[in-house]
Motif scaffolding. Structure first.
Motif, mmCIF file in Angstrom:
data_model
loop_
_atom_site.group_PDB
_atom_site.id
_atom_site.type_symbol
_atom_site.label_atom_id
_atom_site.label_comp_id
_atom_site.label_asym_id
_atom_site.label_seq_id
_atom_site.Cartn_x
_atom_site.Cartn_y
_atom_site.Cartn_z
ATOM 1 N N VAL A 28 62.164 -7.936 -17.548
ATOM 2 C CA VAL A 28 60.551 -6.732 -18.003
ATOM 3 C C VAL A 28 60.833 -5.997 -16.843
ATOM 4 O O VAL A 28 60.855 -6.820 -15.660
ATOM 5 N N HIS A 29 60.793 -4.350 -16.823
ATOM 6 C CA HIS A 29 60.681 -4.043 -15.626
ATOM 7 C C HIS A 29 59.915 -2.978 -15.757
ATOM 8 O O HIS A 29 59.620 -2.373 -17.039
ATOM 9 N N LEU A 30 59.741 -2.059 -14.878
ATOM 10 C CA LEU A 30 59.048 -0.596 -15.472
ATOM 11 C C LEU A 30 59.960 0.798 -14.899
ATOM 12 O O LEU A 30 60.613 0.896 -14.577
ATOM 13 N N ASP A 31 60.006 1.377 -15.754
ATOM 14 C CA ASP A 31 60.207 2.524 -16.276
ATOM 15 C C ASP A 31 59.353 4.200 -15.319
ATOM 16 O O ASP A 31 58.456 4.236 -15.959
ATOM 17 N N LEU A 32 59.308 4.733 -14.427
ATOM 18 C CA LEU A 32 58.547 5.621 -14.114
ATOM 19 C C LEU A 32 59.037 7.191 -14.712
ATOM 20 O O LEU A 32 60.128 7.977 -14.702
ATOM 21 N N THR A 65 57.893 -11.269 -14.624
ATOM 22 C CA THR A 65 56.943 -10.224 -15.046
ATOM 23 C C THR A 65 56.529 -9.924 -16.605
ATOM 24 O O THR A 65 57.581 -9.997 -17.148
ATOM 25 N N HIS A 66 55.656 -10.461 -16.724
ATOM 26 C CA HIS A 66 54.830 -10.919 -18.143
ATOM 27 C C HIS A 66 54.203 -9.741 -18.613
ATOM 28 O O HIS A 66 53.542 -9.622 -18.549
ATOM 29 N N GLU A 86 57.556 -14.996 -21.813
ATOM 30 C CA GLU A 86 56.570 -15.377 -21.494
ATOM 31 C C GLU A 86 54.558 -14.305 -21.528
ATOM 32 O O GLU A 86 55.119 -12.636 -21.530
ATOM 33 N N PHE A 87 53.990 -14.946 -21.873
ATOM 34 C CA PHE A 87 52.631 -13.682 -22.551
ATOM 35 C C PHE A 87 51.474 -14.079 -22.748
ATOM 36 O O PHE A 87 51.979 -15.016 -22.795
#
Length: 245
Positions: free
Chosen positions: A70-74, A192-193, A238-239
């Motif tokens: 899980v990752h962030l895109d900016l 990251t979840h 996981e969440f």
């Protein structure tokens, strides 16, 4: 009944330091609800707000060992903005990262604890998301993830193919949630979840039961006696199901 994505939880050896990095990276504020938890919140928005996905940084003892699923895109608005943001992020402590991306127009970086994220080239679809364009989740079967998460939440499914699935808040604001097909399978707990929350007046236990019926399973992350319920989606991601609010 339905849930909606309100925040992501990011594990860190040093929640305060990583929280400061992401607050400065996004231009957001920093708060804390207690020891070991740093909250990153967009200035001017009251939580929860569909216009943003908030971030909780949680202190854990274990280090990062594998590429995050899980990752962030900016989001950026121009080539100059992208270059300036990459330079500023590196000054804050981010480093270039190689996840096998090859020659691509976006830049892959890792935050000070090694969590990968992408600074995207300008894309019109993300111009109204705020600094966070999307939360991206690796998966084996995007269509299956679209079925589960499309029913788990009241978010709108925008696109689904064999390679990716895209959802966004039913309010048509804020970042997207994207499932990207990868050959790798999940092997360790995600650092990251997602955290989802039922709406005010809904019944948390009934919502948890509904999610189980959709294919979610209960998981023990060592959470102990807490007001939220820890679960995993059909691919084991996981969440947490938080209390209604």
């Amino acid at each position: 009944m339905a849930t909606r994505l309100v925040q992501i939880a990011m594990n860190a050896r040093d929640d305060s330091a990583l929280g400061r990095f992401w607050a400065e990276a996004l231009g957001w504020g920093v708060d804390s609800e207690g020891p070991g938890v740093t909250n990153i919140e967009p200035v001017g928005l009251a939580y929860p707000d569909p216009a943003a996905i908030f971030i909780d940084v949680l202190r854990v003892p274990e280090p990062k060992t594998v590429k995050n699923r899980v990752h962030l895109d900016l989001a950026t608005t121009s080539a100059a903005h992208q270059a300036e943001w990459v330079e500023r992020l590196r000054a804050l402590g981010a480093k270039p990262a190689d996840v096998g991306q090859g020659d691509v127009p976006w830049t892959v970086l890792a935050d000070p604890e090694g969590n990968e994220f992408c600074v995207l080239e300008p894309r019109e679809v993300y111009w109204d998301t705020g600094p966070m364009a999307a939360v991206a989740v690796d998966c084996v079967d995007p269509r299956a993830m679209a079925r589960f998460w499309g029913e788990a939440m009241d978010w709108t499914l925008h696109e689904v193919t064999d390679d990716h699935a895209v959802l966004r808040s039913a309010k048509a604001v804020g970042p997207y949630l994207e499932f990207l097909r990868t050959p790798d399978v999940k092997t360790v707990k995600n650092r990251t979840h997602l955290d989802v929350r039922p709406y005010p007046g809904d019944d948390q236990a009934a919502e948890v039961a509904r999610l189980r019926a959709l294919g979610a399973t209960d998981v023990d992350l060592g959470q102990g006696d807490v007001p939220w319920t820890c679960m995993a989606d059909p691919e084991g991601n996981e969440f947490c199901v938080l209390t209604p609010r």
